[in-house]
Write a protein that holds these residues in place. Structure first.
Motif, PDB file in Angstrom:
ATOM      1  N   LEU A   1      26.578  24.502  22.905  1.00 54.06           N
ATOM      2  CA  LEU A   1      26.209  23.048  22.881  1.00 54.06           C
ATOM      3  C   LEU A   1      25.904  22.440  24.201  1.00 54.06           C
ATOM      4  N   THR A   2      24.666  21.943  24.435  1.00 53.92           N
ATOM      5  CA  THR A   2      24.269  21.123  25.600  1.00 53.92           C
ATOM      6  C   THR A   2      24.180  19.744  25.594  1.00 53.92           C
ATOM      7  N   ALA A   3      24.527  19.114  26.394  1.00 51.89           N
ATOM      8  CA  ALA A   3      24.283  17.603  26.470  1.00 51.89           C
ATOM      9  C   ALA A   3      23.846  17.308  27.861  1.00 51.89           C
ATOM     10  N   GLY A   4      22.657  16.391  28.254  1.00 50.61           N
ATOM     11  CA  GLY A   4      22.257  15.908  29.258  1.00 50.61           C
ATOM     12  C   GLY A   4      22.019  14.356  29.587  1.00 50.61           C
ATOM     13  N   LEU A   5      21.937  13.739  30.614  1.00 52.58           N
ATOM     14  CA  LEU A   5      21.529  12.465  30.627  1.00 52.58           C
ATOM     15  C   LEU A   5      21.225  12.437  32.043  1.00 52.58           C
ATOM     16  N   ARG A   6      20.064  11.564  32.301  1.00 53.59           N
ATOM     17  CA  ARG A   6      19.530  11.101  33.558  1.00 53.59           C
ATOM     18  C   ARG A   6      19.297   9.695  33.585  1.00 53.59           C
ATOM     19  N   TYR A   7      19.297   9.004  34.598  1.00 55.51           N
ATOM     20  CA  TYR A   7      18.927   7.515  34.906  1.00 55.51           C
ATOM     21  C   TYR A   7      17.539   7.708  35.958  1.00 55.51           C
ATOM     22  N   ASP A   8      16.769   6.866  35.500  1.00 52.72           N
ATOM     23  CA  ASP A   8      15.598   7.051  36.428  1.00 52.72           C
ATOM     24  C   ASP A   8      15.214   5.518  36.514  1.00 52.72           C
ATOM     25  N   TYR A   9      14.822   5.365  38.017  1.00 48.69           N
ATOM     26  CA  TYR A   9      14.466   4.051  38.390  1.00 48.69           C
ATOM     27  C   TYR A   9      13.111   4.245  39.207  1.00 48.69           C
ATOM     28  N   GLU A  10      12.126   3.457  38.929  1.00 48.43           N
ATOM     29  CA  GLU A  10      10.973   3.191  39.583  1.00 48.43           C
ATOM     30  C   GLU A  10      10.564   1.939  39.954  1.00 48.43           C
ATOM     31  N   ASN A  11       9.903   1.658  41.299  1.00 51.89           N
ATOM     32  CA  ASN A  11       9.537   0.325  41.491  1.00 51.89           C
ATOM     33  C   ASN A  11       7.874   0.525  42.131  1.00 51.89           C
ATOM     34  N   VAL A  12       6.949  -0.446  41.552  1.00 50.21           N
ATOM     35  CA  VAL A  12       5.910  -0.347  41.920  1.00 50.21           C
ATOM     36  C   VAL A  12       5.200  -1.541  42.444  1.00 50.21           C
ATOM     37  N   HIS A  13       4.619  -1.338  43.514  1.00 47.39           N
ATOM     38  CA  HIS A  13       4.059  -2.462  44.488  1.00 47.39           C
ATOM     39  C   HIS A  13       2.587  -2.412  44.348  1.00 47.39           C
ATOM     40  N   LEU A  14       1.560  -3.468  43.948  1.00 47.54           N
ATOM     41  CA  LEU A  14       0.409  -3.566  43.881  1.00 47.54           C
ATOM     42  C   LEU A  14      -0.272  -4.757  45.038  1.00 47.54           C
ATOM     43  N   ASN A  15      -1.194  -4.241  45.640  1.00 47.31           N
ATOM     44  CA  ASN A  15      -2.249  -5.113  46.592  1.00 47.31           C
ATOM     45  C   ASN A  15      -3.798  -4.794  46.157  1.00 47.31           C
ATOM     46  N   TYR A  16      -4.204  -5.669  45.331  1.00 48.60           N
ATOM     47  CA  TYR A  16      -5.528  -5.500  45.133  1.00 48.60           C
ATOM     48  C   TYR A  16      -6.617  -6.378  45.495  1.00 48.60           C
ATOM     49  N   ARG A  17      -7.718  -6.389  45.610  1.00 48.32           N
ATOM     50  CA  ARG A  17      -8.774  -7.240  45.923  1.00 48.32           C
ATOM     51  C   ARG A  17     -10.143  -6.712  45.653  1.00 48.32           C
ATOM     52  N   ASP A  18     -11.082  -7.488  45.299  1.00 47.38           N
ATOM     53  CA  ASP A  18     -12.369  -7.233  45.194  1.00 47.38           C
ATOM     54  C   ASP A  18     -13.429  -8.219  45.575  1.00 47.38           C
TER      55      ASP A  18
END
Length: 709
Positions: A411-428
């Motif tokens: 029997l196998t059990a697993g757990l992961r906590y994943d966190y991401e932060n994204v920053h955008l700088n856009y211009r045209d």
């Protein structure tokens, strides 16, 4: 055709004139069945046998890939059940699908690791598979242990480790369309430091011709790849690994043309701006491993840098409508640390943490010519775009396996906590017709975060006679982000964001490895519920990603290797998936099939082997295979369609202690098919160019000679 008949005659008749005796070559196809039973797989972050892993798994070595002097991951399509990777197009964008789940653009649905180092972006997924020990492909979510990108599978590539003795291996290959391939690998040990240096070079003239440029070849390719790998075996079970890899590649542009025209002339295109894609990629890593009596410590640091340049005739016609010039730079730093228990009879565990930083910068220049009225709703000559995206992530994970509650049970059990932060700088900014200077148009600075808990549960029951049954449930996840370009030019409103997507995969499977090592069989059934699917959309100014709705995919897979009689081996792999939307932003698309994913994949082959004592060769192998792909739809309306097709391949190997010779043919019957289709934005006003496509590769032949010292 006469060349095909000569090769077939040789394939059929040669065995009749050769002495039959036992085979002892370690590289022989004769031992395929045995090799798969004895192979060690590390894609679960610890060394395990395939029968101990409760997930659908395919293991591939170099000989398993038919044809090609220097293959890449696109060539394992079909060999791996329900895996598809488009063979055409540029390395910038290579669509990838697993069990009906995937995307044409953006973050891939399948994670990729090379010698324990993660590869994040699809523009780095296509590279030479030379000096490969094995490729492990796990199907279904692997996000608990691997997180980002592995929402529905994982590809783990292990190259040959540096040896403890001096060795030199080289290969020279030629193929159709003036293709050349060269490889060189040198093992150079120095006491406790084992060094390996390798290099490859490829060049091809290509087979598409551009009418606008007087039949000039439009898809030439050229690449070179240099790599260093070092391993230090210190005292007290310490191992330090370090490596660096530099890749340069150049590809001619997209070979798209009107579908109706390609049906008449498969390899003729007609566009006015020569197009290309150039990529430079550097990867490096440092690993530290310490093995103890009760636990093992692993440290992996990596740094990657890439830059690329694309020149594109974005309307794919001879008209002067729209050209795109793009430059990108990227830096990626990753760090993983984990601790594992030593293997015991009753339990094992793994805990770890992973973090990364990715900085991506894009600069675009779009130019609009005298025929721009076929596309634009406004008088515009040029547009510039700047996009800087910074992504940071951190994760912690753990997995525990409990064994022998009753004989053969895990029997196998697993757990992961994943966190991401994204920053955008856009211009045209826009240069309107008649104006002398650019005017700022869109501008946006935004920041968003994504987080998820990713569980996994599995059950495995093994019996002594080589039979095992398993069941697993796992959550797959892919974070959201920002598009790199605004497609809506009639408004100054900016909305570049798209949200995360997730899925649940439910799977049951059977594995059988015969005690006599003559027969292997693995089979699996799966059901996937996919929420907030991220899909590719071709807009007026370029591609983008949006969340379209919810989908489901269900199906089955089969992998079989059978030594029918001594020296004759039969291999068969097949996958079926029924992937469709059950909820969509456009209600009319509900019930439609997922774009690009073939309804089935298949690969069947026969390999015959015999000893050969002549001209320095010791062994001869003849192998013939057929790869098949089911119905594909290329648009959400399911109007652009490729019917099922099958490709016939042939390989002849002569191998010896110091020399190998390989002759091959792919798509021997020159089957016509489309690898991609799309709706061209200029087709709204030019209907003859609305349905565009790219023809698949024609019949190709090649040969290579390799030496070993």
């Amino acid at each position: 055709m006469r060349y095909i008949l000569i090769i077939l005659l040789f394939f059929i008749c040669f065995p009749a004139f050769t002495q039959q005796s036992a085979i002892g070559s370690p590289d022989s196809v004769y031992s395929i069945v045995q090799q798969l039973q004895e192979v060690t797989v590390i894609a679960e972050k610890r060394e395990l046998s395939p029968s101990d892993i409760p997930v659908a798994l395919t293991v591939i070595n170099e000989r398993s890939i038919p044809g090609e002097n220097n293959p890449d991951l696109r060539n394992i399509s079909g060999i791996v059940p329900n895996f598809y990777m488009q063979e055409g197009g540029l390395k910038l964008s290579t669509p990838m699908y697993m069990r009906g789940i995937g995307t044409v653009s953006g973050t891939p649905p399948v994670g990729l690791y090379v010698d324990g180092v993660p590869v994040f972006d699809k523009n780095a997924f296509v590279f030479d598979l030379y000096d490969i020990q094995q490729i492990e492909v796990l199907r279904g979510p692997q996000t608990t242990l691997y997180g980002r990108n592995s929402i529905n599978g994982l590809i783990n590539i292990n190259t040959r480790q540096a040896g403890n003795k001096f060795a030199l291996r080289g290969k020279i290959g030629v193929a159709s369309y003036v293709s050349q391939n060269y490889n060189l690998v040198i093992d150079l040990p120095l006491k406790k430091l084992r060094n390996k240096f390798s290099f490859s070079y490829n060049k091809s003239r290509g087979y598409f011709k551009n009418k606008f440029e007087s039949e000039r070849r439009s898809n030439p390719t050229e690449s070179y790849n240099g790599q260093y790998q070092g391993n230090i075996y210190a005292g007290r079970n310490w191992k330090i690994g370090l490596g660096a890899n530099y890749v340069h590649s150049f590809d001619g542009g997209y070979a798209y043309y009107a579908v109706d025209s390609l049906k008449k002339e498969r390899y003729k295109v007609n566009y006015n701006t020569p197009s290309s894609y150039k990529r430079d990629l550097l990867r490096s890593y440092l690993s530290v491993k310490k093995s103890g009596q009760h636990a093992a410590f692993n440290w992996m640091s990596s740094y990657s840098w890439s830059k690329d340049k694309q020149i594109l005739d974005a309307d794919f016609t001879y008209l002067d409508v729209f050209d795109n010039y793009k430059k990108s730079k990227q830096h990626l730093v990753t760090q993983e640390i984990n601790l594992q228990s030593a293997a015991t009879r009753y339990w094992d565990w793994t805990i770890g943490t992973f973090g990364f930083y990715k900085g991506l910068e894009n600069n675009y220049l779009a130019t609009f010519g005298k025929d721009k009225h076929f596309l634009l709703p406004m008088p515009l000559d040029e547009a510039t775009y700047y996009n800087s995206t910074t992504t940071k992530g951190i994760a912690g994970y753990g997995q525990i396996g409990v064994k022998e509650l009753w004989p053969g049970m895990v029997l196998t059990a697993g757990l992961r906590y994943d966190y991401e932060n994204v920053h955008l700088n856009y211009r045209d900014s826009l240069l309107l017709t008649g104006s002398s200077q650019f005017e700022a148009y869109h501008s946006s600075k935004k920041d968003k975060s994504f987080a998820a808990w990713l569980p996994k549960f599995s059950f495995l029951q093994k019996w002594e006679k080589g039979i095992s049954l398993y069941a697993n449930v796992a959550k797959g996840y892919k974070a959201g982000g920002y598009n790199i370009i605004v497609n809506e030019m009639s408004s100054q409103f900016v909305d570049l964001g798209y949200e995360e997507e997730e899925l649940w995969n439910y799977e049951i499977g059977l594995k059988y490895f015969s005690p006599r090592k003559k027969f292997n069989l693995t089979a699996a059934l799966f059901y996937i519920d996919w929420k907030d699917q991220q899909i590719f959309v071709m807009g007026m100014m370029g591609p983008s990603i949006k969340n379209a709705g919810d989908a489901r995919s269900f199906g089955g897979e089969l992998d079989l290797q059978w030594e029918i009689v001594p020296r004759l081996t039969y291999t068969f792999s097949a996958g079926y998936n029924h992937a469709e939307y059950y909820h969509h932003l456009i209600q009319a698309y509900e019930g439609h099939r997922i774009v690009m994913s073939p309804e089935f994949t298949g690969h069947a082959g026969l390999s015959y082997q015999m000893p050969l004592q002549s001209l320095g060769f010791e062994n001869f192998v003849a192998s013939t295979t057929v790869s098949g792909f089911g119905t594909q739809y290329f648009d959400e309306a399911n109007l652009l369609k490729q019917s099922p097709y099958f490709l016939w391949n042939l390989d002849l190997y002569f191998s010896g202690k110091h020399i190998d010779f390989h002759i091959w043919g792919k798509n021997l019957l020159d089957k016509a098919f489309f690898t991609y289709m799309l709706n061209n934005p200029v087709g709204e006003k030019l209907p003859q160019y609305y349905d565009m496509g790219q023809s698949g590769s024609p019949a190709r032949f090649g040969a290579s000679i390799a030496f070993k010292i």
